[in-house]
Design a protein around this motif. Structure first.
Motif, PDB file in Angstrom:
ATOM      1  N   ILE A 158     -27.440  37.144  24.573  1.00 45.47           N
ATOM      2  CA  ILE A 158     -27.441  35.805  23.977  1.00 45.47           C
ATOM      3  C   ILE A 158     -27.805  34.804  25.063  1.00 45.47           C
ATOM      4  CG2 ILE A 158     -26.098  34.050  22.774  1.00 45.47           C
ATOM      5  CD1 ILE A 158     -24.264  36.291  21.785  1.00 45.47           C
ATOM      6  N   GLY A 159     -28.944  34.186  24.922  1.00 50.12           N
ATOM      7  CA  GLY A 159     -29.394  33.223  25.921  1.00 50.12           C
ATOM      8  C   GLY A 159     -29.337  31.795  25.408  1.00 50.12           C
ATOM      9  N   ASP A 160     -29.780  30.852  26.238  1.00 52.51           N
ATOM     10  CA  ASP A 160     -29.868  29.434  25.870  1.00 52.51           C
ATOM     11  C   ASP A 160     -28.536  28.880  25.373  1.00 52.51           C
ATOM     12  OD1 ASP A 160     -32.623  29.428  26.473  1.00 52.51           O
ATOM     13  OD2 ASP A 160     -33.074  30.245  24.489  1.00 52.51           O
ATOM     14  N   LEU A 161     -27.441  29.254  26.038  1.00 52.27           N
ATOM     15  CA  LEU A 161     -26.134  28.738  25.677  1.00 52.27           C
ATOM     16  C   LEU A 161     -25.785  27.526  26.538  1.00 52.27           C
ATOM     17  CD1 LEU A 161     -24.012  31.978  25.189  1.00 52.27           C
ATOM     18  CD2 LEU A 161     -24.866  30.438  23.422  1.00 52.27           C
ATOM     19  N   ASN A 162     -25.082  26.587  25.935  1.00 56.33           N
ATOM     20  CA  ASN A 162     -24.585  25.415  26.648  1.00 56.33           C
ATOM     21  C   ASN A 162     -23.078  25.550  26.826  1.00 56.33           C
ATOM     22  OD1 ASN A 162     -27.215  24.048  26.354  1.00 56.33           O
ATOM     23  ND2 ASN A 162     -26.653  23.894  24.201  1.00 56.33           N
ATOM     24  N   LEU A 163     -22.575  25.229  28.012  1.00 56.65           N
ATOM     25  CA  LEU A 163     -21.150  25.283  28.288  1.00 56.65           C
ATOM     26  C   LEU A 163     -20.618  23.863  28.446  1.00 56.65           C
ATOM     27  CD1 LEU A 163     -18.443  26.546  29.074  1.00 56.65           C
ATOM     28  CD2 LEU A 163     -19.335  26.835  31.404  1.00 56.65           C
ATOM     29  N   ALA A 164     -19.770  23.460  27.505  1.00 58.68           N
ATOM     30  CA  ALA A 164     -19.118  22.154  27.567  1.00 58.68           C
ATOM     31  C   ALA A 164     -17.671  22.342  28.002  1.00 58.68           C
ATOM     32  CB  ALA A 164     -19.173  21.461  26.213  1.00 58.68           C
ATOM     33  N   VAL A 165     -17.175  21.460  28.851  1.00 57.21           N
ATOM     34  CA  VAL A 165     -15.787  21.530  29.320  1.00 57.21           C
ATOM     35  C   VAL A 165     -15.170  20.140  29.265  1.00 57.21           C
ATOM     36  CG1 VAL A 165     -16.132  23.545  30.799  1.00 57.21           C
ATOM     37  CG2 VAL A 165     -16.510  21.256  31.726  1.00 57.21           C
ATOM     38  N   ASN A 166     -13.849  20.111  29.187  1.00 55.63           N
ATOM     39  CA  ASN A 166     -13.112  18.853  29.178  1.00 55.63           C
ATOM     40  C   ASN A 166     -11.719  19.148  29.704  1.00 55.63           C
ATOM     41  OD1 ASN A 166     -12.690  16.120  28.725  1.00 55.63           O
ATOM     42  ND2 ASN A 166     -12.156  16.365  26.569  1.00 55.63           N
ATOM     43  N   SER A 167     -10.950  18.111  29.962  1.00 56.07           N
ATOM     44  CA  SER A 167      -9.538  18.277  30.286  1.00 56.07           C
ATOM     45  C   SER A 167      -8.727  17.456  29.297  1.00 56.07           C
ATOM     46  CB  SER A 167      -9.227  17.824  31.712  1.00 56.07           C
ATOM     47  OG  SER A 167      -7.829  17.907  31.960  1.00 56.07           O
ATOM     48  N   MET A 168      -7.660  18.054  28.791  1.00 58.65           N
ATOM     49  CA  MET A 168      -6.775  17.375  27.838  1.00 58.65           C
ATOM     50  C   MET A 168      -5.571  16.746  28.531  1.00 58.65           C
ATOM     51  SD  MET A 168      -8.134  17.928  24.822  1.00 58.65           S
ATOM     52  CE  MET A 168      -6.796  17.774  23.652  1.00 58.65           C
ATOM     53  N   ASP A 227     -10.959  10.115  32.366  1.00 58.98           N
ATOM     54  CA  ASP A 227     -10.843   8.926  33.212  1.00 58.98           C
ATOM     55  C   ASP A 227      -9.389   8.482  33.366  1.00 58.98           C
ATOM     56  OD1 ASP A 227     -13.640   8.783  33.450  1.00 58.98           O
ATOM     57  OD2 ASP A 227     -13.791   7.670  31.562  1.00 58.98           O
ATOM     58  N   HIS A 228      -8.464   9.180  32.703  1.00 56.33           N
ATOM     59  CA  HIS A 228      -7.060   8.765  32.714  1.00 56.33           C
ATOM     60  C   HIS A 228      -6.134   9.930  33.058  1.00 56.33           C
ATOM     61  CE1 HIS A 228      -7.984   4.799  30.949  1.00 56.33           C
ATOM     62  NE2 HIS A 228      -8.938   5.457  30.313  1.00 56.33           N
ATOM     63  N   LEU A 229      -6.632  10.914  33.786  1.00 55.17           N
ATOM     64  CA  LEU A 229      -5.819  12.055  34.171  1.00 55.17           C
ATOM     65  C   LEU A 229      -4.920  11.704  35.354  1.00 55.17           C
ATOM     66  CD1 LEU A 229      -8.554  14.875  34.095  1.00 55.17           C
ATOM     67  CD2 LEU A 229      -6.863  14.361  32.317  1.00 55.17           C
ATOM     68  N   GLU A 232      -2.667  15.511  39.533  1.00 52.82           N
ATOM     69  CA  GLU A 232      -2.633  16.978  39.448  1.00 52.82           C
ATOM     70  C   GLU A 232      -3.647  17.495  38.440  1.00 52.82           C
ATOM     71  OE1 GLU A 232       1.211  18.614  38.821  1.00 52.82           O
ATOM     72  OE2 GLU A 232       2.071  17.735  40.641  1.00 52.82           O
ATOM     73  N   CYS A 233      -3.738  16.854  37.273  1.00 50.08           N
ATOM     74  CA  CYS A 233      -4.702  17.297  36.263  1.00 50.08           C
ATOM     75  C   CYS A 233      -6.137  17.065  36.734  1.00 50.08           C
ATOM     76  CB  CYS A 233      -4.456  16.573  34.942  1.00 50.08           C
ATOM     77  SG  CYS A 233      -2.978  17.136  34.051  1.00 50.08           S
ATOM     78  N   ALA A 234      -6.373  15.947  37.412  1.00 49.03           N
ATOM     79  CA  ALA A 234      -7.716  15.661  37.915  1.00 49.03           C
ATOM     80  C   ALA A 234      -8.129  16.701  38.953  1.00 49.03           C
ATOM     81  CB  ALA A 234      -7.769  14.261  38.507  1.00 49.03           C
ATOM     82  N   ALA A 235      -7.190  17.066  39.834  1.00 53.43           N
ATOM     83  CA  ALA A 235      -7.500  18.077  40.855  1.00 53.43           C
ATOM     84  C   ALA A 235      -7.751  19.438  40.212  1.00 53.43           C
ATOM     85  CB  ALA A 235      -6.344  18.163  41.856  1.00 53.43           C
ATOM     86  N   THR A 267      -7.575  22.283  30.726  1.00 50.14           N
ATOM     87  CA  THR A 267      -8.930  22.778  30.462  1.00 50.14           C
ATOM     88  C   THR A 267      -9.167  23.114  28.994  1.00 50.14           C
ATOM     89  OG1 THR A 267      -8.909  23.779  32.659  1.00 50.14           O
ATOM     90  CG2 THR A 267     -10.660  24.473  31.158  1.00 50.14           C
ATOM     91  N   THR A 268     -10.262  22.593  28.429  1.00 55.69           N
ATOM     92  CA  THR A 268     -10.813  23.095  27.171  1.00 55.69           C
ATOM     93  C   THR A 268     -12.295  23.376  27.423  1.00 55.69           C
ATOM     94  OG1 THR A 268     -11.305  20.843  26.370  1.00 55.69           O
ATOM     95  CG2 THR A 268      -9.216  21.846  25.679  1.00 55.69           C
TER      96      THR A 268
END
Length: 423
Positions: A158-168, A227-229, A232-235, A267-268
């Motif tokens: 499976i190619g051409d995949l996009n990986l999106a990440v965020n922090s909750m 922008d509001h982590l 510890e969460c930011a690190a 992490t999400t």
């Protein structure tokens, strides 16, 4: 058109060719997950409803709208499993797995059940592969589990995949962010759809999931949680991004990626494919450091993912597959020797686990040869040919036409040696 019973809406039959592809995906997953130290776990298909209400969250769409819940004859409220993480955390607590070396790494392959609008690759009963690493808070385990899922997709082509990440964020920084987001949404409430206005009080983070253009335009200017982590969460988030890049992945931060479950912290992530259209997600997950404690265990960090087999199938697309025909098809030229042919088939299957087919429809020898060809068998074993001694069979390669005359008593040895040469 034939009338009669049909599969319930939102379910489907997996026919043999598709089942072969499904088996290949699961077998590939088992190899990849084992390489990372994950072992398979199997949990029941239904659980106490309270597990999902407490773990997934009563404000989620899954609990409010999508669960198949029923009361059994003992007046217990049970629910068909809508997702895989909460049951595995329940098993972790119930069986005292906190006493094992941590983290405990587990993977699963199981059906999930959700009442939602059926569409391409999304069914009310669907199958999911997933993995959970319970008992480690290090950002390295986040990166490892994302890299493991990426490797599975790569092994499947499976190619051409996009990986999106965020922090909750976490319990230290998310409440202040939620207050800020709620105030923003209330100020813009008249511009939001009815569902999003309801979400403001139930779970304001869910508004980021809305697909309505007007709502998405409003959310574009909303405060972003990254922008509001807290420090510890930011690190933690910065370390995950760095490790993913070291793993030769290309993560993109996406403020909309909040996932659909209340238990996520920090992490999400999600892999998506542009080829799948609006419903582009292939698989994803995240960290859930409070879930084990929520369902009655000790405070225990965890991270995992789920990826739907149907979504994987769509992302894989149409591709040529190797012939799945038998290794040998037995053809009998003498009806009086059919029982002998049956005995030979059993011997080859038992001694070598050879894939063997034989005629079970009383076809003529000519018909059997045609059936052997239709079955994509690698070779035909001809028994009872007049020009051969009774105790000799002819093995014919159905692709090259090459033939070998072999004593029937030596066929097991002959096929064993032939397989050894191929290896």
């Amino acid at each position: 058109m034939v009338s009669g019973p049909r599969a319930p809406k939102g379910t489907y039959d997996l026919l043999p060719d598709d089942a072969d592809e499904r088996d290949l995906v699961v077998e590939t997953a088992a190899v990849v997950f084992t390489a990372y130290g994950y072992r398979r776990i199997v949990t029941p298909e239904f659980e106490d409803t309270a597990l999902f209400e407490r773990g997934v969250g009563q404000a989620t769409d899954i609990v409010r709208k999508e669960m198949y819940t029923f009361v059994d004859k003992g007046e217990r409220s049970l629910t068909l499993r809508p997702e895989g993480t909460a049951p595995i955390c329940r098993a972790y607590v119930e069986h005292g797995m906190h006493k094992l070396p941590q983290p405990v790494k587990l993977w699963y392959y199981a059906p999930m059940f959700r009442y939602e609008r059926p569409q391409a690759g999304r069914y009310r009963e669907h199958y999911q592969l997933g993995a959970e690493a319970i008992g480690a808070a290090d950002p390295m385990i986040d990166a490892e589990i994302i890299a493991m899922l990426a490797q599975l997709y790569d092994e499947l082509g499976i190619g051409d995949l996009n990986l999106a990440v965020n922090s909750m964020g976490d319990a230290a920084c998310r409440p202040a962010y939620l207050a800020l987001l709620t105030a923003f949404l209330k100020d813009r409430a008249t511009e939001l759809c009815g569902d999003c206005r309801e979400r403001i009080s139930l779970n304001p983070l869910r508004t980021f999931d809305c697909k309505q253009p007007a709502c998405r335009a409003v959310l574009d200017s909303a405060p972003h949680i990254v922008d509001h982590l807290c420090d510890e969460c930011a690190a933690h988030f910065a370390a995950v991004l760095d490790l993913l890049r070291r793993a030769r992945l290309d993560p993109r931060t996406d403020f909309r990626l909040v996932r659909g479950l209340d238990y996520y912290t920090r992490t999400t992530f999600e892999f998506s494919s542009d080829s799948l259209g609006a419903q582009s997600g292939v698989g994803g997950g995240g960290r859930y450091d409070g879930l084990v404690e929520q369902i009655g265990g000790l405070p225990t960090p965890g991270v995992g993912f789920g990826t739907g087999l149907e979504r994987i199938g769509l992302a894989m697309g149409e591709r040529a597959t190797e012939s799945l025909g038998p290794e040998a098809y037995l053809v009998c030229f003498d009806d009086s020797r059919r029982a002998e042919m049956f005995e030979l088939a059993q011997t080859l299957r038992r001694e070598l686990l050879l894939e063997v087919e034989l005629d079970l429809a009383a076809r003529s020898a000519k018909g059997q040869l045609k059936q052997a060809s239709r079955s994509d068998a690698e070779c035909a074993v001809l028994i009872g040919l007049e020009e051969l001694a009774p105790d000799v069979a002819r093995v014919r390669d159905l692709e090259s036409g090459e033939e070998h005359d072999v004593p029937i008593a030596e066929l097991v040895t002959w096929f064993a040696e032939a397989e050894g040469e191929e290896d």
